[in-house]
Scaffold this active site. Structure first.
Site, PDB file in Angstrom:
ATOM      1  N   TYR A  58      50.645 127.451  63.080  1.00 37.72           N
ATOM      2  CA  TYR A  58      49.352 127.640  62.430  1.00 37.72           C
ATOM      3  C   TYR A  58      48.591 126.331  62.365  1.00 37.72           C
ATOM      4  O   TYR A  58      49.133 125.253  62.630  1.00 37.72           O
ATOM      5  CB  TYR A  58      49.540 128.230  61.024  1.00 37.72           C
ATOM      6  CG  TYR A  58      50.023 127.272  59.950  1.00 37.72           C
ATOM      7  CD1 TYR A  58      51.323 126.807  59.938  1.00 37.72           C
ATOM      8  CD2 TYR A  58      49.164 126.827  58.941  1.00 37.72           C
ATOM      9  CE1 TYR A  58      51.761 125.933  58.940  1.00 37.72           C
ATOM     10  CE2 TYR A  58      49.595 125.963  57.944  1.00 37.72           C
ATOM     11  CZ  TYR A  58      50.902 125.516  57.958  1.00 37.72           C
ATOM     12  OH  TYR A  58      51.331 124.657  56.983  1.00 37.72           O
ATOM     13  N   GLU A 112      57.280 113.339  53.182  1.00 36.41           N
ATOM     14  CA  GLU A 112      55.874 113.718  52.987  1.00 36.41           C
ATOM     15  C   GLU A 112      55.779 114.664  51.794  1.00 36.41           C
ATOM     16  O   GLU A 112      56.793 115.020  51.193  1.00 36.41           O
ATOM     17  CB  GLU A 112      55.317 114.378  54.251  1.00 36.41           C
ATOM     18  CG  GLU A 112      56.085 115.612  54.677  1.00 36.41           C
ATOM     19  CD  GLU A 112      55.645 116.183  56.023  1.00 36.41           C
ATOM     20  OE1 GLU A 112      54.493 115.998  56.425  1.00 36.41           O
ATOM     21  OE2 GLU A 112      56.492 116.844  56.652  1.00 36.41           O
ATOM     22  N   LEU A 168      55.023 116.087  59.572  1.00 40.75           N
ATOM     23  CA  LEU A 168      53.914 116.645  60.337  1.00 40.75           C
ATOM     24  C   LEU A 168      52.927 115.511  60.647  1.00 40.75           C
ATOM     25  O   LEU A 168      52.647 114.678  59.781  1.00 40.75           O
ATOM     26  CB  LEU A 168      53.196 117.732  59.533  1.00 40.75           C
ATOM     27  CG  LEU A 168      52.117 118.432  60.355  1.00 40.75           C
ATOM     28  CD1 LEU A 168      52.740 119.360  61.390  1.00 40.75           C
ATOM     29  CD2 LEU A 168      51.163 119.207  59.477  1.00 40.75           C
TER      30      LEU A 168
HETATM   31  N1  PDD Z   1      49.164 121.499  55.404  1.00 42.75           N
HETATM   32  N2  PDD Z   1      52.411 117.619  56.009  1.00 42.75           N
HETATM   33  C1  PDD Z   1      52.647 118.929  55.817  1.00 42.75           C
HETATM   34  C2  PDD Z   1      54.044 119.380  55.568  1.00 42.75           C
HETATM   35  C3  PDD Z   1      51.576 119.847  55.857  1.00 42.75           C
HETATM   36  O1  PDD Z   1      51.820 121.162  55.670  1.00 42.75           O
HETATM   37  C4  PDD Z   1      50.258 119.373  56.054  1.00 42.75           C
HETATM   38  C5  PDD Z   1      49.074 120.298  56.113  1.00 42.75           C
HETATM   39  C6  PDD Z   1      50.058 117.986  56.232  1.00 42.75           C
HETATM   40  C7  PDD Z   1      48.704 117.395  56.475  1.00 42.75           C
HETATM   41  O2  PDD Z   1      48.227 117.723  57.765  1.00 42.75           O
HETATM   42  P1  PDD Z   1      46.649 117.819  58.044  1.00 42.75           P
HETATM   43  O3  PDD Z   1      46.075 116.527  57.601  1.00 42.75           O
HETATM   44  O4  PDD Z   1      46.580 118.004  59.512  1.00 42.75           O
HETATM   45  O5  PDD Z   1      46.134 118.980  57.251  1.00 42.75           O
HETATM   46  C8  PDD Z   1      51.172 117.153  56.221  1.00 42.75           C
HETATM   47  C9  PDD Z   1      48.086 122.463  55.470  1.00 42.75           C
HETATM   48  C10 PDD Z   1      46.804 121.956  54.925  1.00 42.75           C
HETATM   49  C11 PDD Z   1      48.547 123.767  54.827  1.00 42.75           C
HETATM   50  O6  PDD Z   1      49.685 124.118  55.066  1.00 42.75           O
HETATM   51  O7  PDD Z   1      47.755 124.439  54.148  1.00 42.75           O
END
Ligand code: PDD
Length: 287
Positions: free
Chosen positions: A33, A183, A207
């Protein structure tokens, strides 16, 4: 008026949208996703999200169901149809529904990926009250699988982490592996010591956040020091500032870690400045 969502080529009211009970996303969490933020009715960091999507699909050997331009058009159409000004778009692609349950991957010739997108309207997101007060996090063990660089829909442990945080009177959790923070449950984690921003480097352990990449670029452009290395909860508790980044929170200050107040207990200048720069620059570059 009900929300219009997208499923496998069709725009439908959400009540009419369905996927098969045999969909591998449902049975096996066999899907990936992306969440793209919408600000001022436009998509932020869109090329970054699509590049990561392509990588996630390739790592799991799921066929790419549509080209970048088609996915951009679908995102834009959903923003238009649902009048989204601020919020996000959720996109999920699974390996599809082969018509029965089997551990082996189905033949990609006969089983096409399932593509689902929907909007989440969140007026006031850029001006969120939490960004003004900061959030509290707790530390929990990171017991997720070893390929966290792939954005899969296996989110049970992050969901449990959010619930553990809630039960402890906090807002979120930072996950810890071998003594160091990996994280947040749905965001990347940072601390600030003096003039240096410290965050874990990229590997399969975390991630590769799209917001992270943009924020670190803006930090360097603003002559801030960035150190990509692991840090412990104890080091974080002694930091001047802490914050997280994600497409749904942008740059969010953290003011308490496992009960210890960070800095003055209010959002620090680095996090505040990075939030401002991120919002300003990502709106400028939005499509
Ligand atoms: N989550 N680490 C994890 C485990 C994440 O699920 C996310 C993002 C990030 C940040 O990635 P980005 O900057 O590309 O959004 C880091 C999204 C927002 C979610 O699951 O809703």
């Amino acid at each position: 008026m009900s929300r219009i969502v997208y499923v496998n080529g069709e725009y439908l009211p959400e009540e009419e949208a369905t996927v098969s009970i045999f969909d591998r996303g449902f049975l096996m969490a066999d899907g990936v996703y992306e969440v793209t933020a919408v600000l001022e009715g436009k998509l932020t960091d869109f090329p970054g999200h699509m590049a990561r999507l392509e990588r996630s699909l390739a790592e799991l050997d799921i066929q790419k169901p549509a080209e970048f331009d088609d996915l951009l058009e679908i995102h834009r159409e959903l923003v238009r149809r649902n009048d989204v000004v601020e919020g996000g778009i959720y996109l999920q692609i699974t390996r599809g529904a082969p018509g029965d349950r089997d551990f082996a991957f189905p033949d990609p010739e006969t089983t096409k990926p399932t593509v689902v997108l929907f909007t989440q309207s969140k007026p006031g997101l850029a001006n969120s009250p939490a960004a003004k007060t900061g959030i509290k996090v707790i530390a929990i063990d990171d017991i997720r699988w070893g390929r966290r660089d792939i954005k899969t829909v296996q989110l049970l442990y992050p969901s449990m982490g959010k619930m553990m945080a809630k039960a402890a009177g906090a807002d979120d959790a930072w996950m810890v592996q071998d003594g160091a923070v990996t994280e947040g449950t749905s965001n990347n984690a940072y601390i600030v010591k003096g003039c240096t921003i410290i965050t874990r480097g990229l590997s399969n352990d975390i991630l590769h956040g799209i917001t992270r990449a943009a924020v670190l670029r803006f930090a360097e452009e603003a002559q801030m020091q960035v150190e990509e290395r692991p840090f412990t909860i104890a080091e974080a508790q002694q930091a001047d500032e802490a914050f997280v980044t994600s497409a749904s929170t942008f740059v969010m200050p953290v003011v308490e870690i496992d009960g210890a107040t960070i800095g003055t207990g209010t959002p620090g200048p680095v996090a505040k400045r990075l939030r401002e720069i991120y919002l300003e620059e990502s709106i400028k570059a939005a499509v």
